[in-house]
Design an enzyme around this catalytic site. Sequence first.
Site, mmCIF file in Angstrom:
data_model
loop_
_atom_site.group_PDB
_atom_site.id
_atom_site.type_symbol
_atom_site.label_atom_id
_atom_site.label_comp_id
_atom_site.label_asym_id
_atom_site.label_seq_id
_atom_site.Cartn_x
_atom_site.Cartn_y
_atom_site.Cartn_z
ATOM 1 N N LYS A 189 0.821 -1.218 0.000
ATOM 2 C CA LYS A 189 0.000 0.000 0.000
ATOM 3 C C LYS A 189 0.856 1.270 0.000
ATOM 4 O O LYS A 189 0.599 2.191 -0.789
ATOM 5 C CB LYS A 189 -0.937 -0.023 1.205
ATOM 6 C CG LYS A 189 -1.775 1.222 1.388
ATOM 7 C CD LYS A 189 -2.868 1.057 2.401
ATOM 8 C CE LYS A 189 -2.504 0.268 3.621
ATOM 9 N NZ LYS A 189 -1.320 0.770 4.348
ATOM 10 N N THR A 244 3.994 1.488 -0.908
ATOM 11 C CA THR A 244 4.712 1.485 -2.186
ATOM 12 C C THR A 244 3.831 2.061 -3.289
ATOM 13 O O THR A 244 4.276 2.890 -4.102
ATOM 14 C CB THR A 244 5.143 0.052 -2.539
ATOM 15 O OG1 THR A 244 5.980 -0.458 -1.497
ATOM 16 C CG2 THR A 244 5.890 0.005 -3.857
ATOM 17 N N ARG A 267 2.714 8.194 6.921
ATOM 18 C CA ARG A 267 3.038 8.070 8.343
ATOM 19 C C ARG A 267 4.526 7.755 8.525
ATOM 20 O O ARG A 267 5.153 7.216 7.630
ATOM 21 C CB ARG A 267 2.210 6.952 8.985
ATOM 22 C CG ARG A 267 0.727 7.238 9.070
ATOM 23 C CD ARG A 267 -0.041 6.006 9.498
ATOM 24 N NE ARG A 267 0.128 4.931 8.523
ATOM 25 C CZ ARG A 267 -0.024 3.645 8.789
ATOM 26 N NH1 ARG A 267 -0.340 3.255 10.014
ATOM 27 N NH2 ARG A 267 0.137 2.739 7.858
ATOM 28 N N LYS A 322 7.118 -6.871 10.560
ATOM 29 C CA LYS A 322 6.417 -6.253 9.435
ATOM 30 C C LYS A 322 7.335 -5.451 8.524
ATOM 31 O O LYS A 322 7.135 -5.346 7.323
ATOM 32 C CB LYS A 322 5.285 -5.348 9.953
ATOM 33 C CG LYS A 322 4.451 -4.714 8.865
ATOM 34 C CD LYS A 322 3.339 -3.862 9.462
ATOM 35 C CE LYS A 322 2.518 -3.187 8.374
ATOM 36 N NZ LYS A 322 3.300 -2.161 7.644
ATOM 37 N N ALA A 375 -3.043 1.276 12.618
ATOM 38 C CA ALA A 375 -4.463 1.289 12.274
ATOM 39 C C ALA A 375 -5.247 0.165 12.934
ATOM 40 O O ALA A 375 -6.473 0.191 12.929
ATOM 41 C CB ALA A 375 -4.641 1.206 10.764
ATOM 42 N N PHE A 389 -3.190 -0.503 7.162
ATOM 43 C CA PHE A 389 -3.829 -1.817 7.032
ATOM 44 C C PHE A 389 -4.988 -1.778 6.033
ATOM 45 O O PHE A 389 -4.960 -1.002 5.086
ATOM 46 C CB PHE A 389 -4.243 -2.361 8.399
ATOM 47 C CG PHE A 389 -3.078 -2.726 9.275
ATOM 48 C CD1 PHE A 389 -2.064 -3.547 8.806
ATOM 49 C CD2 PHE A 389 -2.964 -2.240 10.559
ATOM 50 C CE1 PHE A 389 -0.970 -3.887 9.594
ATOM 51 C CE2 PHE A 389 -1.879 -2.572 11.371
ATOM 52 C CZ PHE A 389 -0.883 -3.398 10.879
ATOM 53 N N PHE A 430 3.528 -8.294 -8.337
ATOM 54 C CA PHE A 430 4.751 -8.888 -7.816
ATOM 55 C C PHE A 430 5.435 -9.646 -8.963
ATOM 56 O O PHE A 430 4.761 -10.106 -9.899
ATOM 57 C CB PHE A 430 4.432 -9.861 -6.677
ATOM 58 C CG PHE A 430 4.280 -9.207 -5.329
ATOM 59 C CD1 PHE A 430 5.137 -9.548 -4.284
ATOM 60 C CD2 PHE A 430 3.298 -8.253 -5.095
ATOM 61 C CE1 PHE A 430 5.008 -8.955 -3.036
ATOM 62 C CE2 PHE A 430 3.163 -7.655 -3.861
ATOM 63 C CZ PHE A 430 4.019 -8.011 -2.818
ATOM 64 N N TRP A 455 6.618 -0.956 -8.005
ATOM 65 C CA TRP A 455 7.741 -1.572 -7.297
ATOM 66 C C TRP A 455 8.930 -1.755 -8.252
ATOM 67 O O TRP A 455 10.065 -1.459 -7.903
ATOM 68 C CB TRP A 455 7.324 -2.919 -6.705
ATOM 69 C CG TRP A 455 8.384 -3.584 -5.891
ATOM 70 C CD1 TRP A 455 8.636 -3.427 -4.560
ATOM 71 C CD2 TRP A 455 9.375 -4.507 -6.376
ATOM 72 N NE1 TRP A 455 9.717 -4.192 -4.177
ATOM 73 C CE2 TRP A 455 10.191 -4.865 -5.264
ATOM 74 C CE3 TRP A 455 9.661 -5.072 -7.624
ATOM 75 C CZ2 TRP A 455 11.259 -5.757 -5.380
ATOM 76 C CZ3 TRP A 455 10.726 -5.954 -7.734
ATOM 77 C CH2 TRP A 455 11.508 -6.291 -6.622
#
Length: 557
Positions: A72, A74, A95, A106, A274, A302, A383, A411
Amino acid sequence: MNYKTDIEIAQACKMREIYDVARSAGIDDEFIEPYGKYKAKIDLSFVGKNAARRAKLVLVTAITPTPAGEGKTTTTIGLADGLRKIGKRSVVALREPSLGPVFGIKGGAAGGGYAQVVPMEDINLHFTGDFHAIGAAINLLAAMIDNHIHQGNALGIDPRKITWRRALDMNDRQLRSIVDGLGGKANGTPREDGFDITVASEIMAVFCLCESISDLKERLSRIVVGYTYDDKPVTAGQIGAVGAMAALLKDAIKPNLVQTLEGTPALVHGGPFANIAHGCNSVIATKTALALGEYAVTEAGFGADLGAEKFLDIKCRKSGLEPDAVVVVATVRALKMHGGAKKTELEKEDIAALDAGLPNLLRHVSNIKDVFGLPCVVAVNRFPTDSDGEIDFIIEKCCELGVDAVLSTVWADGGDGGAELARRVVKLCETPRNFRFAYDEKAPIAEKIETIVKKIYGGEGVSFSAAAKKDIDKLTSLGFGELPVCMAKTQYSFSDDATKLGAPSGFTVNVRSVKVSAGAGFIVALTGDIMTMPGLPKVPAAQNIDVDDSGKISGLF
């Protein structure tokens, strides 16, 4: 294939000096307070002088997260870069990362691949010291509460009813529940206590929702720290801690300016989780971003059931903000996990699992469009292991169901990979919208919680523990009943059970306790077994991080 790591990509970037980044965003040198060459604070007076300028606000959210990753942040960064690629003046507002996830499991929050904010190591570690300042303010208040009791307890605080906990920005399960004040009378009053992670604290929420130093002080003064022997609330204002806490935070509340790998201005400020907090960057940073360009791209933590719901029902309600468009990020990998595929099997094409996981995405999209009345596009974040067949399937399936979807390759390709998504977002921002909140804040507390569970999560109802019912009655009698609700819930499911993947139905959410964050201006409902102090995994990411004699960091993703 041999891909560069995120940190290798970031360290190879030739950054622009921060004054150059600021000037490109229309910020004069007088408003910039540099922290070295590549990061700076923006003076609070800048927003006041430019309040009339209003960019389009784009909110990026995501499907329910899985260990497979969604990307998210990214996507948020890549979209901002993509908007620049198509000739739009964009700014990204994110953030700040917490050290807990950075050293835990994470990871950080600086994006990934060729869609990152830099200097990545600084942002993921100490940055400009904001979290340290917040932690100091939290612990100063805690120390002053205990000192007040030790020095005679003029307010009559019941040590058994102190609700204010200490904090540190690290995952440390050992500190969740402790007994302190031991060692005799000179060392304080023995009592049960505990630590939260800094990002779950009310001061973090206050920090992110305030709009000035005076607003900050007003909010700090309202924080309820505990109750007297006759059950009356005691506030930080009564303890006399407000001025000192504000002094610790006066520089921290200024938004931080950095840049993306492609030089797009980026505001990185505040960082509540979140799942256990409201999950959005600061209102000050968002409003600063709105004064800087044509498009301000921000994200909420999230899945859309957590970060986006709180962004809309809490942050927008309190600040007057309103998104012009919403992007919901999804990945083939995560949808396959929601459809029953194992993490070890995600590199194999599996259309059946993808199809079975699709309802998770559709529920999030429906909430954005039908509950909140906002235009929405799905960004399929690719991906390297995704097959063309899987990508085509999800986009075609979305189109069949009337959901706009577009491939994002930020990405691997940076802004070029977000250009098509940017074009869709520009069109979406001109789409009529009928923004509304999910619930009426004047409704009773229990009703608001039930509305969120039924309308947003797709659940059947709520089970309140005896303690939670007592909490609700108490908070209502004290005049807090008309505040919005911040749900503390697992991020891995629409339900409060992390094992219920996809789009479950017929479930009941269990609320075990309810507390007030009076300074932040919301009620917190703790559900299931959610923790406000995470623990480290069996193999923490910290074990792979190192620094050489030249100061170059390795292993940071």
